[in-house]
Design an enzyme around this catalytic site. Structure first.
Site, PDB file in Angstrom:
ATOM      1  N   SER A 185      -7.357  26.773 -36.085  1.00 36.82           N
ATOM      2  CA  SER A 185      -6.441  25.655 -35.829  1.00 36.82           C
ATOM      3  C   SER A 185      -5.492  25.561 -37.011  1.00 36.82           C
ATOM      4  O   SER A 185      -5.772  26.096 -38.095  1.00 36.82           O
ATOM      5  CB  SER A 185      -7.254  24.358 -35.703  1.00 36.82           C
ATOM      6  OG  SER A 185      -6.434  23.220 -35.810  1.00 36.82           O
ATOM      7  N   TYR A 233     -14.044  18.426 -38.492  1.00 32.00           N
ATOM      8  CA  TYR A 233     -13.256  19.468 -37.842  1.00 32.00           C
ATOM      9  C   TYR A 233     -12.497  20.302 -38.868  1.00 32.00           C
ATOM     10  O   TYR A 233     -12.517  21.542 -38.837  1.00 32.00           O
ATOM     11  CB  TYR A 233     -12.289  18.819 -36.858  1.00 32.00           C
ATOM     12  CG  TYR A 233     -11.559  19.767 -35.949  1.00 32.00           C
ATOM     13  CD1 TYR A 233     -12.090  20.108 -34.714  1.00 32.00           C
ATOM     14  CD2 TYR A 233     -10.321  20.294 -36.299  1.00 32.00           C
ATOM     15  CE1 TYR A 233     -11.416  20.963 -33.848  1.00 32.00           C
ATOM     16  CE2 TYR A 233      -9.637  21.153 -35.451  1.00 32.00           C
ATOM     17  CZ  TYR A 233     -10.191  21.486 -34.231  1.00 32.00           C
ATOM     18  OH  TYR A 233      -9.515  22.346 -33.385  1.00 32.00           O
TER      19      TYR A 233
END
Length: 261
Positions: A143, A156
């Protein structure tokens, strides 16, 4: 899982993974489903790995692949796993949005289990087969948050940063033995995972849900739209193809310019 040997003779340029076996985690929806379809279109026999059994079986039937119903939070069950796959796409992930002081420790552990410990164990399980054949492609769906941070996403962001490091170490160890390892780093992708974040983001930032996309998700991006799953799948397809043999240890951003700042 039995390995399908490569087809001899001329290869259709559009079927560059003919005879290869691929595993895609989180493969039943979103980015994973787009990647599974794309790799299958290139000739790969795709194993759709997902906790959602019905969806995994449905997609596997659609693309002529296989389903593996697996809970990637049960990491101890993966310790002795051996995978006969030529392409591994670590895609499965979840998200929780909360300030650090309020972040549930169990959620933190769960996110790291799915998004860092499980990818390590799957890489570990796949490398012996790849090494034996002198060829392998590992693509980690990271990401933009593997490169930069955002508030309220401690689990995350830290898991994705760890995945970046794992990918680089895999590239260094695997390179001399024909195995490449890369990360793909999208911004916000049009997936159920992103759609579920909107309410959490609104609560964490104290704004209406209608303002989350513009003020939070796309604020840092020069290109003001979500990434489409098919765009990520297209890049994964190239990274697993014949022209990407020298592409290893890198992180490929698809963030609309977010990380350029």
């Amino acid at each position: 899982m039995n390995h399908a040997t490569a087809v001899s003779g001329a290869v259709d340029p559009g079927r560059t993974l003919q005879g290869r076996r691929a595993l895609v985690t989180g493969g039943a929806s979103g980015i994973g489903a787009a990647v599974a379809r794309e790799l299958a279109s290139r000739g790969a026999r795709v194993v759709v790995a997902d906790l959602a059994g019905d969806a995994a079986h449905a997609l596997a039937d659609e693309i002529g692949g296989e389903a593996w119903v697996v809970d990637l939070t049960a990491t101890e069950e993966l310790d002795d796993l051996r995978l006969e796959v030529d392409v591994l796409v670590n895609n499965a992930g979840i998200q929780r949005v909360s300030p650090i002081e309020e972040f549930d420790p169990d959620d933190f552990r769960r996110i790291h289990g799915i998004m860092l410990v499980a990818p390590f164990l799957l890489v570990r399980a796949a490398l012996p087969h790849m090494y034996a054949n002198g060829w392998g492609r590992i693509v980690n769906i990271s990401s933009v948050h593997g490169l930069v941070a955002s508030p309220f996403k401690s689990a995350y962001v830290s898991a994705k940063h760890g995945l970046e490091g794992l990918s680089k170490v895999t590239a260094l160890e695997g390179g001399p033995r024909g195995v490449t390892s890369v990360c793909v780093n999208p911004g916000y992708v049009r997936t159920p995972l992103v759609e579920k974040q909107i309410a959490d983001q609104a609560a964490a930032h104290g704004i209406p849900e209608s303002e989350v996309l513009e003020k939070i998700m796309l604020k840092e991006s020069a290109v003001k739209r979500l990434v489409e799953p098919a765009e990520v799948a297209s890049l994964v397809s190239w990274l697993t193809g014949p022209d990407a043999a020298m592409v290893s240890g890198a992180s490929w951003t698809m963030d609309g310019g977010w990380s350029a700042k």
